[in-house]
Structures are given as structure tokens and as C-alpha cells.
Design a protein around this motif. Structure first.
Motif, PDB file in Angstrom:
ATOM      1  N   ARG A   1     -96.645  32.954  35.634  1.00 56.67           N
ATOM      2  CA  ARG A   1     -97.176  34.249  35.209  1.00 56.67           C
ATOM      3  C   ARG A   1     -98.568  34.116  34.618  1.00 56.67           C
TER       4      ARG A   1
ATOM      5  N   SER B   1     -91.742  33.086  35.273  1.00 58.92           N
ATOM      6  CA  SER B   1     -90.594  33.935  35.566  1.00 58.92           C
ATOM      7  C   SER B   1     -89.536  33.066  36.222  1.00 58.92           C
TER       8      SER B   1
ATOM      9  N   GLU C   1     -80.569  40.921  39.276  1.00 62.88           N
ATOM     10  CA  GLU C   1     -81.750  41.279  38.498  1.00 62.88           C
ATOM     11  C   GLU C   1     -82.736  40.127  38.605  1.00 62.88           C
TER      12      GLU C   1
ATOM     13  N   TYR D   1     -87.312  39.188  38.436  1.00 63.65           N
ATOM     14  CA  TYR D   1     -88.600  39.653  37.959  1.00 63.65           C
ATOM     15  C   TYR D   1     -89.703  39.167  38.890  1.00 63.65           C
TER      16      TYR D   1
ATOM     17  N   SER E   1     -93.557  38.475  39.351  1.00 60.48           N
ATOM     18  CA  SER E   1     -94.707  38.222  38.489  1.00 60.48           C
ATOM     19  C   SER E   1     -95.995  38.229  39.290  1.00 60.48           C
TER      20      SER E   1
ATOM     21  N   THR F   1    -100.016  39.964  32.281  1.00 56.07           N
ATOM     22  CA  THR F   1     -99.897  41.314  31.735  1.00 56.07           C
ATOM     23  C   THR F   1     -99.251  42.287  32.702  1.00 56.07           C
ATOM     24  N   SER F   2     -98.908  41.835  33.887  1.00 52.29           N
ATOM     25  CA  SER F   2     -98.259  42.756  34.813  1.00 52.29           C
ATOM     26  C   SER F   2     -97.159  42.042  35.572  1.00 52.29           C
ATOM     27  N   GLY F   3     -96.294  42.794  36.071  1.00 53.27           N
ATOM     28  CA  GLY F   3     -95.139  42.318  36.803  1.00 53.27           C
ATOM     29  C   GLY F   3     -94.127  43.444  36.771  1.00 53.27           C
ATOM     30  N   SER F   4     -93.033  43.255  37.415  1.00 49.05           N
ATOM     31  CA  SER F   4     -92.042  44.322  37.415  1.00 49.05           C
ATOM     32  C   SER F   4     -90.679  43.751  37.752  1.00 49.05           C
ATOM     33  N   TRP F   5     -89.675  44.484  37.350  1.00 55.18           N
ATOM     34  CA  TRP F   5     -88.330  44.116  37.769  1.00 55.18           C
ATOM     35  C   TRP F   5     -88.245  44.353  39.259  1.00 55.18           C
ATOM     36  N   GLY F   6     -87.564  43.463  39.959  1.00 62.49           N
ATOM     37  CA  GLY F   6     -87.386  43.618  41.394  1.00 62.49           C
ATOM     38  C   GLY F   6     -86.469  44.781  41.700  1.00 62.49           C
TER      39      GLY F   6
END
Length: 179
Positions: free
Chosen positions: A103, A119, A153, A155, A157, A161-166
Motif C-alpha cells: 500500500r 493489504s 472480504e 481489500y 490497494s 491513502t486510497s483503496g477499497s473493499w473488494g
């Protein structure tokens, strides 16, 4: 530097197997040269740059960029029924695997040491089924894809400062016809 291998095998006329995997080693050099030139110019004038100094510590030389994953692999198979009561139907499935993703570097506590943030690794299963036929004398297929079959679940990356849950489990029904 790295290696990527992809194998596509028709095990029978109706059964296809696809396997691919990649590994790489990414080393970055001469990062942020423009910012480092500002830092050097300020230093030559005895002007402090505390914010720039702190920022440059978060992008050290010789580490990968955010979003780097060393090993990735996929396996997918599809079988089409060519005769009998199931003629025209097809089924398939596969798994995608990702090792831990870098990340970036950051501080867990303000003023604390710089730490590498990763991650966790994950794998996702996919399932598909469908039917191929002719409608109005046009080749047509109906297909149902189930992505993230096990509703894992994970993640994704991209940066510190950014990323999201899949995406959770999802179902997609598609109809394709040739004109």
C-alpha cells in the motif's frame, strides 16, 4: 523484472483449461527527483523544508510503488456439452489469487516511525454457466456469472491513502447475439 506464464489447454474438444501466473521484483530508483531538487535548493539557502522532508521519507528508494503485488495467479476451466440432453449448455469456474499488496509507506502514529503498509493476500472463486443456441438464425448465448462465489472480504490497494473493499458476491446475467 519478472516472469509471467500462461497456459491454455484444450483437454478435449469440449473442455478448456487456462492457467496463468506471474511474479515480479520491482525496485524503484531516483524517486521524486523534482521534489528532491526543491529540497536541495532550499538546503543550499539554509531554508528548512520540514513538510517536504517528512513527505520524502514516505517514499524511500528501492521499494515498490503502491499497488505492487509480487505473485498473482489464476486458473479457470470451462466445459461445453456437445451432445445429449445438455447439448449447448456450458459450465465453468475458476480462482484468482493475489499475494499481499504493497500500500505504501506511512506513519501509524503522527511523528512515529515510517512503516511499510500491506493489504493481506486473498483469493476469489468464480462460477459460470450458460447456454449457446441460435435465435432467429443468429448465434446467441445466455450466461450467468457468479463473481466472488464464497463472498470473501478482501481489500484492493492502490495507495496509502486510497483503496477499497473488494466487491461482494455478485451475479451477472448476460445475453450475447451476433448480428
Amino acid at each position: 523484472q519478472g516472469v509471467e506464464v500462461e497456459i491454455v489447454a484444450n483437454l478435449t474438444r469440449q473442455w478448456r483449461l487456462m492457467v496463468n501466473g506471474a511474479t515480479n521484483k520491482v525496485v524503484t530508483e531516483d524517486r521524486a527527483p523534482f521534489l528532491k531538487s526543491f529540497q536541495a535548493a532550499a538546503k543550499s539557502r539554509n531554508q528548512p523544508t520540514p513538510l517536504l522532508d517528512a513527505f520524502l521519507l514516505t517514499i524511500p528508494e528501492g521499494v515498490p510503488n503502491a499497488g505492487y503485488t509480487k505473485i498473482r495467479a489464476n486458473i479457470f476451466t470451462r466445459y461445453t456439452f456437445a451432445q445429449g440432453a445438455l447439448k449447448g449448455f456450458f459450465v465453468g469456474g475458476g480462482v484468482n489469487y493475489r499475494q499481499p499488496t504493497f500500500r505504501g509507506n506511512g506513519r501509524q502514529v503522527q511523528g512515529g516511525p515510517i512503516v511499510a503498509l500491506w493489504s493481506p493476500s486473498y483469493y476469489l472463486a468464480t462460477l459460470l454457466g450458460g447456454y449457446q443456441t441460435r435465435l432467429f438464425n443468429r448465434p446467441t448465448s445466455f450466461q450467468l456469472n457468479v463473481s466472488n462465489l464464497l463472498d470473501k472480504e478482501y481489500y484492493l490497494s492502490a495507495t496509502t491513502t486510497s483503496g477499497s473493499w473488494g466487491a461482494p458476491r455478485s451475479w451477472r446475467l448476460s445475453v450475447v447475439t451476433d448480428f
